[in-house]
Design an enzyme around this catalytic site. Structure first.
Site, PDB file in Angstrom:
ATOM      1  N   ARG A 416      -3.981  -0.419  -3.757  1.00  0.00           N
ATOM      2  CA  ARG A 416      -4.796  -0.312  -2.544  1.00  0.00           C
ATOM      3  C   ARG A 416      -5.652   0.955  -2.521  1.00  0.00           C
ATOM      4  NH1 ARG A 416      -4.450  -3.967   1.755  1.00  0.00           N
ATOM      5  NH2 ARG A 416      -2.193  -3.974   1.580  1.00  0.00           N
ATOM      6  N   HIS A 446       4.207  -2.006  -9.909  1.00  0.00           N
ATOM      7  CA  HIS A 446       4.245  -0.668  -9.314  1.00  0.00           C
ATOM      8  C   HIS A 446       5.117   0.290 -10.120  1.00  0.00           C
ATOM      9  CE1 HIS A 446       5.414   2.222  -5.963  1.00  0.00           C
ATOM     10  NE2 HIS A 446       4.094   2.224  -5.890  1.00  0.00           N
TER      11      HIS A 446
END
Length: 697
Positions: A416, A446
């Site tokens: 993001r 991640h």
């Protein structure tokens, strides 16, 4: 086994709401701006961090709540016992109060800066000499970058960019002006992002002067609108924040990079979720703008101060005043691990731990540079989530390809707000021959891991590093993170399994050492907690210590409540969101939670289980959030080296005993500082001293 948490307890009494808890974290950031022991310029920068955090909050979290409300859903179970509509109202009121506090703090800081001979001036306070400088600066640098739109003459209102700041200009036209039919006319001036927000004016002796770009433009309004005749002109700041959700199209002919690129561009036209305006703006102009923009009562409407985008204070000029900033620390070396010679040879003998920014991130870059040059290294595999703007990591990987290595990069294009940067690096690396993997459908990647395969004799030996944070030179100076360097072949083999999963993800791998999301993390953590419960029942050593960025998963919270009810002592350091309510009799009386906000951003994830005296310890990329447990690829890596275990226990203990910057998380959520009569421990400063001392031993 102890009974689970009583499901009859009202959900709002079992969990803090996630969004309101996050706002309390941002209030802790604001406390740093208010703290008079924080250096003055750093206080301004904390105001910038507070504002930047708030922008991202509205783009993501508020936008999600708004979608729930617009879908006609209550959202009580998802939101922790409050309806979406009520939550939106509470968020808006909380933010309005926080904004008032931030303006008061800013005013206080500016007064103190004046005592230090640093003066913030606006367009009404300009001297003749400064006026000449400003006019020249405007003509040469600002005017060419300005976008000015005469909105009063347009049939359709222009689409305002997400989070851009605009001056809304209102002109009262002269009677002899025949340009416009109406008595009042309006324009919008977009504040250029390509120019520094703070313009340093010529000094006067020891006095230094700064004007904000907005006021510089206000000073030059007559220059901008010189072709019109008006009796009066005014300019007030407005800003709109838009929904930042990425919507990927289903066009099979497009590459994944193309789809993400298109979606990032479309973000700028997402639905508005927050409208901030200068509260001194006249009502007619405000009503005109809101009508034209289609801002309605489902958006958060925030009356603010004269200036928006206070995130720019993160870049407030230093002005050569080192005395008004944090003293810069010199990152330390790792004891026994030289940056000269071969890192791989050293790591082959034992594991090493890097704790940035106390120790230098150069070890990570050195590891990759050595691998790029070493003729014995055949393959490099790495996950990338957020790279620095100028990345030595990326250049090392490209260098490795040019030296004939097989380089595989799993790059997350949906990180993001870093999508554009990652796309740019992905295209660059791809053009240089790096093999790219774009993750697993439906899962963000991640985890933070790198694996090197080296041919030693006739055998392939693997080397790796696993981290709690991004491989990013810039954030490594600001974020605290653990990175483990290891040649433990069992761990390295399982890291390789994770990379295999990226390629063939319909096969779920099995692991004996790593804890890997999305398949194993939740249940493995449950099992580790159950072991602590059983050990406590049997009178064995038990206890849980956690360091997290966020704790919001209700099922995981219930599991921790269960352990507390069984008598297991739990210590948690949670920087941000904490939906768990500690210290409640019959539910969480054995749980203590603190949050530390200070010079550096606390970023490690650390899990410690006493395990009957055979302590189990993991560093991790995963927070206790639903997305990390169930919807992302995450790695929790065990720590086996006893010296490193002792080091991590020491640094956790230093943080736990902080009585300067630690806030106690309670049912009240009042961010009270932990105060006691013990020796003052400011954990981040004490941790640096700890590593300085280790080098002397």
């Amino acid at each position: 086994m102890t009974e689970r948490i009583d499901e009859t307890i009202a959900v709002e009494n079992r969990y803090h709401n996630r969004e309101l808890s996050w706002l309390q974290f941002n209030a802790r950031v604001l406390q740093e701006a208010e703290d008079e022991t924080t250096p003055l310029i750093e206080r301004l920068r904390f105001l910038g961090i507070f504002s930047n955090n708030l922008d991202e909050f509205f783009k993501v979290r508020y936008a999600t709540i708004k979608r729930i409300a617009e879908a006609g859903k209550g959202g009580r179970s998802f939101l922790g016992g409050i309806t979406a509509k009520d939550l939106m109202e509470e968020i808006t009121q909380t933010v309005i109060e926080q904004q008032k506090t931030s303006l008061r703090i800013l005013s206080d800081i500016e007064k103190k800066l004046q005592k230090e001979n640093i003066h913030m001036v606006d367009e009404t306070q300009i001297t003749k000499a400064q006026g000449a400088f400003i006019t020249e600066y405007f003509v040469q640098k600002v005017s060419p970058a300005l976008a000015t739109i005469m909105i009063g003459e347009l049939d359709e209102f222009p689409l305002l960019k997400d989070s851009a700041a605009y001056l809304a200009v209102r002109m009262k036209m002269s009677k002899d002006d025949d340009t416009f039919a109406s008595k009042y006319n309006y324009a919008l001036i977009e504040i250029p992002r390509t120019i520094e927000r703070f313009v340093v004016l010529p000094s006067d002796g020891e006095k230094q002067y700064i004007i904000i770009l907005d006021d510089l433009i206000r000073y030059c309004l007559d220059n901008i609108f010189s072709i019109f005749k008006y009796d009066s002109i005014s300019a007030h700041m407005i800003k709109i924040t838009r929904d930042a959700e990425l919507d990927l199209d289903s066009d099979l002919s497009r590459s994944f990079i193309e789809k993400i690129s298109k979606s990032v561009k479309n973000r700028s036209v997402g639905d508005p979720v927050r409208f901030v305006y200068d509260k001194s703006i006249d009502k007619e102009t405000l009503r005109y703008l809101m009508d034209k923009m289609g801002v309605d009562d489902t958006d958060s409407i925030i009356p603010g101060g004269r200036y928006h985008n206070r995130r720019d204070y993160m870049g407030f000029p230093s002005l050569g005043r080192k005395d008004l900033q944090y003293e810069k620390i010199q990152p330390l070396r790792i004891k026994g691990l030289s940056l000269q010679g071969s890192l791989l040879d050293k790591i082959a003998q034992k594991d090493y731990l890097l704790y940035a920014p106390y120790q230098t991130f150069s070890y990570v870059v050195k590891f990759l540079r050595e691998a790029a040059l070493d003729p014995k290294v055949k393959k490099i595999k790495i996950t990338i989530y957020r790279l620095a703007q100028v990345s030595h990591i990326a250049s090392s990987l490209i260098n490795a390809v040019k030296n004939g290595k097989e380089v595989t990069v799993q790059i997350e294009l949906q990180a993001r707000f870093d999508e554009a940067a990652n796309i740019r690096y992905a295209e660059q690396m791809q053009s240089e021959g790096v093999r790219l993997i774009f993750g697993v459908a439906g899962l963000k990647v991640h985890c933070k891991a790198c694996l090197v395969e080296r041919l030693e004799g006739e055998k392939v030996k693997r080397y790796a590093f696993v981290s709690t944070g991004n491989f990013n030179e810039s954030t490594a100076r600001l974020y605290t993170d653990y990175t483990l360097f290891t040649a433990n072949q069992k761990i390295c083999k399982e890291i390789n399994k994770v990379f295999d999963f990226f390629e063939v993800n319909y096969k779920v791998k099995k692991y004996r050492h790593l804890i890997v999301s999305p398949h194993y993390t939740r249940n493995t953590l449950y099992s580790l907690i159950d072991t602590e419960i059983e050990n406590h029942r049997l009178g064995r050593a038990s206890g849980i210590k956690l360091k997290l960025n966020s704790l919001s998963d209700f099922k995981m919270i219930d599991k921790l409540y269960e352990a507390s009810r069984a008598g297991v002592k739990i210590q948690m350091i949670v920087r941000g969101i904490c939906c768990l309510i500690p210290g409640i009799k019959g539910m969480s009386e054995n749980i203590e939670v603190i949050s530390i906000v200070d010079k550096f951003l606390e970023h490690p994830r650390l899990f410690i289980f006493e395990n009957g005296g055979e302590q189990k310890m993991y560093i991790s990329s995963a927070d206790f959030m639903g997305r990390n447990l169930d919807n992302r690829v995450e790695i929790s890596c065990p720590i086996y080296d006893e010296d490193i275990k002792a080091e991590i226990n020491d640094t956790f203990s230093i943080c736990w005993n902080d009585n300067v910057k630690a806030r106690v998380i309670t049912e009240k959520q009042d961010n009270a500082y932990r105060k006691n009569k013990k020796e003052k421990i400011r954990s981040q400063f004490k941790t640096y001293e700890y590593y300085q001392q280790k080098l002397k031993e």
